[in-house]
Design an enzyme around this catalytic site. Structure first.
Site, PDB file in Angstrom:
ATOM      1  N   SER A   1      -7.106  -5.389  -0.731  1.00 23.33           N
ATOM      2  CA  SER A   1      -6.259  -4.826   0.327  1.00 23.33           C
ATOM      3  C   SER A   1      -5.251  -5.807   0.913  1.00 23.33           C
ATOM      4  CB  SER A   1      -7.147  -4.307   1.456  1.00 23.33           C
ATOM      5  OG  SER A   1      -7.960  -5.358   1.942  1.00 23.33           O
TER       6      SER A   1
ATOM      7  N   THR B   1      -6.375  -4.409   5.584  1.00 26.41           N
ATOM      8  CA  THR B   1      -5.381  -5.386   6.035  1.00 26.41           C
ATOM      9  C   THR B   1      -6.097  -6.505   6.767  1.00 26.41           C
ATOM     10  OG1 THR B   1      -3.805  -3.621   6.349  1.00 26.41           O
ATOM     11  CG2 THR B   1      -3.454  -5.579   7.685  1.00 26.41           C
TER      12      THR B   1
ATOM     13  N   THR C   1      -0.972  -7.535   4.309  1.00 29.23           N
ATOM     14  CA  THR C   1      -1.623  -6.389   3.643  1.00 29.23           C
ATOM     15  C   THR C   1      -0.930  -5.998   2.339  1.00 29.23           C
ATOM     16  OG1 THR C   1      -2.371  -4.114   4.059  1.00 29.23           O
ATOM     17  CG2 THR C   1      -0.156  -4.645   4.777  1.00 29.23           C
TER      18      THR C   1
ATOM     19  N   ARG D   1       7.433   2.476   0.547  1.00 29.42           N
ATOM     20  CA  ARG D   1       6.845   2.724   1.873  1.00 29.42           C
ATOM     21  C   ARG D   1       6.548   1.388   2.579  1.00 29.42           C
ATOM     22  NH1 ARG D   1       1.624   1.351   4.386  1.00 29.42           N
ATOM     23  NH2 ARG D   1       1.196   2.925   5.951  1.00 29.42           N
TER      24      ARG D   1
ATOM     25  N   GLY E   1       4.582  -0.143   5.859  1.00 34.32           N
ATOM     26  CA  GLY E   1       3.599   0.221   6.883  1.00 34.32           C
ATOM     27  C   GLY E   1       3.875  -0.473   8.203  1.00 34.32           C
ATOM     28  N   ASP E   2       2.854  -0.510   9.025  1.00 36.49           N
ATOM     29  CA  ASP E   2       2.987  -1.125  10.358  1.00 36.49           C
ATOM     30  C   ASP E   2       2.934  -2.649  10.310  1.00 36.49           C
ATOM     31  OD1 ASP E   2       0.244  -0.686   9.511  1.00 36.49           O
ATOM     32  OD2 ASP E   2      -0.348  -1.512  11.442  1.00 36.49           O
TER      33      ASP E   2
ATOM     34  N   THR F   1      -5.007  -2.566  12.061  1.00 32.85           N
ATOM     35  CA  THR F   1      -5.214  -2.163  10.670  1.00 32.85           C
ATOM     36  C   THR F   1      -5.452  -0.650  10.671  1.00 32.85           C
ATOM     37  OG1 THR F   1      -7.604  -2.496  10.740  1.00 32.85           O
ATOM     38  CG2 THR F   1      -6.293  -4.367  10.050  1.00 32.85           C
ATOM     39  N   GLY F   2      -5.336  -0.051   9.504  1.00 30.73           N
ATOM     40  CA  GLY F   2      -5.568   1.399   9.409  1.00 30.73           C
ATOM     41  C   GLY F   2      -4.279   2.143   9.126  1.00 30.73           C
TER      42      GLY F   2
HETATM   43  N1  ASP Z   1      -2.118  -0.728   8.208  1.00 33.39           N
HETATM   44  C1  ASP Z   1      -1.927  -0.810   6.793  1.00 33.39           C
HETATM   45  C2  ASP Z   1      -0.738   0.027   6.419  1.00 33.39           C
HETATM   46  O1  ASP Z   1      -0.569   1.097   6.969  1.00 33.39           O
HETATM   47  C3  ASP Z   1      -3.082  -0.350   5.963  1.00 33.39           C
HETATM   48  C4  ASP Z   1      -4.429  -0.887   6.316  1.00 33.39           C
HETATM   49  O2  ASP Z   1      -4.641  -1.477   7.353  1.00 33.39           O
HETATM   50  O3  ASP Z   1      -5.334  -0.708   5.503  1.00 33.39           O
HETATM   51  O4  ASP Z   1      -0.023  -0.368   5.545  1.00 33.39           O
END
Ligand code: ASP
Length: 350
Positions: free
Chosen positions: A85, A204, A222, A232, A234-235, A255-256
């Site tokens: 990850s 992440t 991440t 894409r 992410g955050d 994370t998430g």
């Molecule tokens: N936050 C991460 C994303 O949206 C993914 C993760 O934390 O697993 O890219």
């Protein structure tokens, strides 16, 4: 193989009923809270996470900067090809290409740097550090971020490990019945079905530290959501979403499901909550509630899968999961040694 959509994977609530009030099942009193400086917090608690925490701590405890400590710790996790990850070995996008996101923010100089959709570089957080320290920009993305990294001497390498490639092929063959991947139509029924969940990876890493001078630095790095649409972002590389640092207050990271974290500027919000006097733990919980309150009007059963982490200038830490049964934990190290710090579940499943 059983097909589960990412939507179901991230929305852990569907059959679990409405959310309850924030659980205090794992309060400070029960979990304790380190509050001496320097201190380092690492999201990962596996062997690599512990190694990373100790390496960061070695720098901090010998008087080094939080900046060097978080980079060192994050690099160890990025370079671990077994982890799926973060960095090398991360699960690729839907085309089988590993695209990495990372950010760094330095409280002392109020500087930040990040990279999005970076391919072929094993240590994206170090590229983010160069963006922060050696340019007047905050964010570089895609092919140009790669060209930038190469100019600074980073080696281009294949990031797709055998493990990640096999996982991707498994996903490719099984996530849909409406394409031509998988065995020929006329043989499908004859083959024994292999009923198992398609694995989606989250994980992440966040690394936050306060050094002996009270300077605060954070990194989020991440490979992003498994099998994401190419391009894409992410955050994680978005300052204020996946990471925020304020040298007067502390730091927070996420994370998430990054889409929610972006929309609610979660890390900035957590730091602002701490600025108003909330503890790191309370700030994490407040940020969860902010997201759920928004969805209440749209779909009250929707509890996206996120974990938030925060640290304040005094060295107190907090961690909160959106949903589930098991309390989240993270690695924390200060003068008292290494500890696995447990947090709370914002909306526990009864
Ligand atoms: N936050 C991460 C994303 O949206 C993914 C993760 O934390 O697993 O890219």
């Amino acid at each position: 193989m059983k097909k589960i959509s990412r939507r179901n994977f991230f929305n852990t609530s569907l059959s679990l009923g409405a959310g309850a009030m924030i659980s205090r099942a794992f309060s400070f009193a029960q979990t304790g809270n380190p509050s001496s400086l320097p201190v380092i917090l690492v999201a990962h608690t596996n062997e690599t996470g512990i190694k990373a925490t100790e390496a960061g701590w070695d720098i901090l405890s010998s008087g080094g900067s939080a900046l060097d400590a978080v980079e060192k710790a994050a690099n160890i996790i990025e370079l671990d090809g077994e982890g799926t990850s973060v960095g090398y070995g991360g699960i690729p996008n839907e085309h089988g290409v590993v695209q990495l996101d990372a950010s760094i923010m330095d409280g002392k100089t109020y500087s930040a740097g990040s990279v999005g959709c970076l391919e072929n570089i094993k240590t994206p957080c170090s590229v983010a550090r160069i963006v922060m320290e050696r340019t007047d920009h905050v964010m570089l993305v895609g092919k140009d971020a790669l060209e930038f990294a190469k100019k600074w001497g980073f080696k281009e390498e294949d990031l797709l490990t055998e493990k990640a490639r096999k996982r991707w092929l498994e996903w490719k063959e099984n996530h849909s019945d409406r394409d031509d991947w998988g065995p020929p139509e006329h043989l499908k029924d004859l083959q024994p079905s292999d009923e198992k969940d398609i694995e989606y990876t989250t994980g992440t890493t966040n690394v936050l530290a306060v050094d002996k001078n009270g300077d605060v630095v954070g990194i989020t790095t991440t490979s992003g959501l498994s099998y994401k649409i190419p391009g894409r972002v992410g955050d994680s590389p978005i300052i204020g979403a996946g990471l925020y640092v304020d040298n007067e207050v502390g730091a927070a990271a996420a994370t998430g499901r990054g889409e929610d974290v972006i929309k609610s500027c979660s890390s900035f919000y957590m730091v602002m909550r701490m600025k108003e006097g909330r503890t790191p733990q309370q700030a994490c919980e407040d940020a969860m509630k902010l997201i759920v309150d928004k969805y209440k009007k749209v779909n009250p059963k929707f509890f996206p899968g996120e974990t938030f982490r925060a640290i304040n200038k005094q060295g107190e830490v907090g961690i909160c999961n959106m949903r589930g049964r098991r309390a989240p934990s993270m690695s924390v190290m200060n003068v008292s040694g290494y500890r696995r710090h447990q947090g709370t579940i914002a909306f526990p499943v009864e």
